[in-house]
Design an enzyme around this catalytic site. Structure first.
Site, mmCIF file in Angstrom:
data_model
loop_
_atom_site.group_PDB
_atom_site.id
_atom_site.type_symbol
_atom_site.label_atom_id
_atom_site.label_comp_id
_atom_site.label_asym_id
_atom_site.label_seq_id
_atom_site.Cartn_x
_atom_site.Cartn_y
_atom_site.Cartn_z
ATOM 1 N N GLU A 103 0.813 -1.221 0.000
ATOM 2 C CA GLU A 103 0.000 0.000 0.000
ATOM 3 C C GLU A 103 0.848 1.273 0.000
ATOM 4 O O GLU A 103 0.453 2.296 0.536
ATOM 5 C CB GLU A 103 -0.962 0.014 1.189
ATOM 6 C CG GLU A 103 -1.940 -1.129 1.169
ATOM 7 C CD GLU A 103 -2.807 -1.169 2.403
ATOM 8 O OE1 GLU A 103 -2.821 -0.199 3.161
ATOM 9 O OE2 GLU A 103 -3.476 -2.185 2.593
ATOM 10 N N GLY A 104 2.012 1.208 -0.542
ATOM 11 C CA GLY A 104 2.852 2.390 -0.647
ATOM 12 C C GLY A 104 4.210 2.163 -0.029
ATOM 13 O O GLY A 104 4.305 1.729 1.112
#
Length: 131
Positions: A103-104
């Protein structure tokens, strides 16, 4: 525990886990407040979205990286036993490492937070109110 240095390493990890847990709880409450305000049509709540994004991005970056390092430190402090699956730490270490980039990626998220801070400081110098 027989060794003070191992005790220090474990207690450091326990303390950090409490810190991250409390920070996460605070961010969840903040998120709920902003989402509630936006759902009710409150424009002031929508103005908090950049601040919320920067807070979430920064915490995710710092907490996941630090937690992964602490898990690895705990595994190492167990010596050879840290490699055994029976200890539970070896599995925890390999399972958790993926959260640092999920997620990043941590560096990108930290840069997003830094960009927000720089914009906020620049705005403050120009007389704008901080969020």
């Amino acid at each position: 525990m027989d060794y003070k240095f191992q005790e220090y390493r474990i207690f450091k990890a326990i303390g950090a886990s409490y810190l991250m847990s409390w920070s996460g709880r605070n961010v969840r409450e903040y998120l709920a407040r902003v989402v509630d305000g936006v759902a009710k049509g409150d424009d002031a709540a929508a103005d908090e979205l950049p601040d919320l994004h920067a807070t979430c991005a920064g915490l995710k970056s710092i907490c996941t990286t630090y937690a992964a390092n602490l898990i690895e430190d705990c595994r190492r402090s167990c010596g050879g036993m840290g490699f055994l699956r029976a200890s539970g730490i070896a599995d925890k270490s390999t399972d958790y490492v993926g959260t640092v980039t999920a997620e990043g990626e941590a560096v990108i998220l930290a840069l997003q937070t830094a960009r927000y801070i720089i914009k906020s400081v620049d705005g403050h110098k120009k007389g704008q109110k901080l969020a």
